[in-house]
Design a protein around this motif. Sequence first.
Motif, PDB file in Angstrom:
ATOM      1  N   PRO A  57      -1.525  -7.640   3.524  1.00  0.00           N
ATOM      2  CA  PRO A  57      -1.008  -7.795   2.153  1.00  0.00           C
ATOM      3  C   PRO A  57      -0.181  -6.593   1.714  1.00  0.00           C
ATOM      4  N   ASN A  59       1.557  -4.989  -1.920  1.00  0.00           N
ATOM      5  CA  ASN A  59       1.691  -5.115  -3.373  1.00  0.00           C
ATOM      6  C   ASN A  59       1.920  -3.715  -3.948  1.00  0.00           C
ATOM      7  N   MET A  63       6.689  -3.068  -6.889  1.00  0.00           N
ATOM      8  CA  MET A  63       6.685  -4.534  -6.917  1.00  0.00           C
ATOM      9  C   MET A  63       5.982  -5.027  -8.178  1.00  0.00           C
ATOM     10  N   GLN A  64       4.861  -4.381  -8.474  1.00  0.00           N
ATOM     11  CA  GLN A  64       4.107  -4.773  -9.669  1.00  0.00           C
ATOM     12  C   GLN A  64       4.915  -4.485 -10.931  1.00  0.00           C
ATOM     13  N   ALA A  69       5.729 -10.907  -7.008  1.00  0.00           N
ATOM     14  CA  ALA A  69       4.401 -11.343  -6.545  1.00  0.00           C
ATOM     15  C   ALA A  69       4.021 -10.608  -5.266  1.00  0.00           C
ATOM     16  N   PRO A  70       2.712 -10.373  -5.062  1.00  0.00           N
ATOM     17  CA  PRO A  70       2.269  -9.751  -3.803  1.00  0.00           C
ATOM     18  C   PRO A  70       2.763 -10.548  -2.599  1.00  0.00           C
TER      19      PRO A  70
END
Lengths: 151, 156
Positions: A57, A59, A63-64, A69-70
């Motif tokens: 994954p 994130n 990005m946040q 989105a992750p």
Amino acid sequence: MAYVYDDSGEHEELPSKEEVAARLSRWESRLNALYARIEKWLPSESGYVLDRSSRIPVNEPLMQAVGLAPGSLPKLSITHPDGSRLVFFPSGLWMIGGNGQVSAVADRLAWKLVDRGTDDAPHWTVYTRRPPIRSVEFDCDAFRRMLAEAA
Amino acid sequence: MKRFDDVMYAYLTADNGFATEIEREREAGRIEIAAELERLRRLNDQAYFVLIVAEFEQYVSDLALRRVEDGRRGQYGDRRVCSVLWQRIGEDITKLSFLDRVALLMDKGRFELAELNKLYRTRSEIAHGRALSAVVDVPNTARTVERIASLLQDAP
């Protein structure tokens, strides 16, 4: 307020979601190219098993911040016939002092790889694990030393 | 200024430990724990970055103060200018901004000044919790600081 988000300096405005997504896509391409090089460096007829099917994954804070989105990015696992493993996975694209880093992890050892190039022309280096701490070219010799230590 | 060899070794030992644990937790399917370890790993990067820049800042302050003291005794630069400066700051060189302290030691045209400016601004962003790029190449930062410290030490 300035947002510091990459090695090109400080930025007064956040990049757009599309720009972040595009950079992430180029990062995945660089990772795939790195993994392809590593595969070529493996000693032939050594019995190693490679696996590039797993993903991890992702994130990152930027990005946040832009509402992306992750996602996920590929990792590379190299398994020796005796069961010992050496795994490469991305551990940060937006960084101060480099253009993305990758971790290489064996059972009890790890290495830090940093790309000192650009998206179009990567230049992968790896830090020595013991003093004197130096950043050296991540080439076939460096990889095979790593492989020998990991075994 | 002392070299950062031990600091870099300590940092890489911790950072590699984080990488090993993150991979172990992911393999075990404990994704949330791995994500928390990733967050802590970034925090560790930031802490080392701030430590290195803070040590460099202290080094610059000591060197700049010595330069003003020497100047007012006529050993360097303009004695009258340094005397006025000394009266203004007392012994508290931090009354001058960090970059002004650097300017006492280095010509403004040097590209290292831009490097320092960037490092210092990044340090401020991190210290105020505003840095979004939390991953830091800490050993590279340490080597940059060592190189510039050496230049300042040798400056006339």
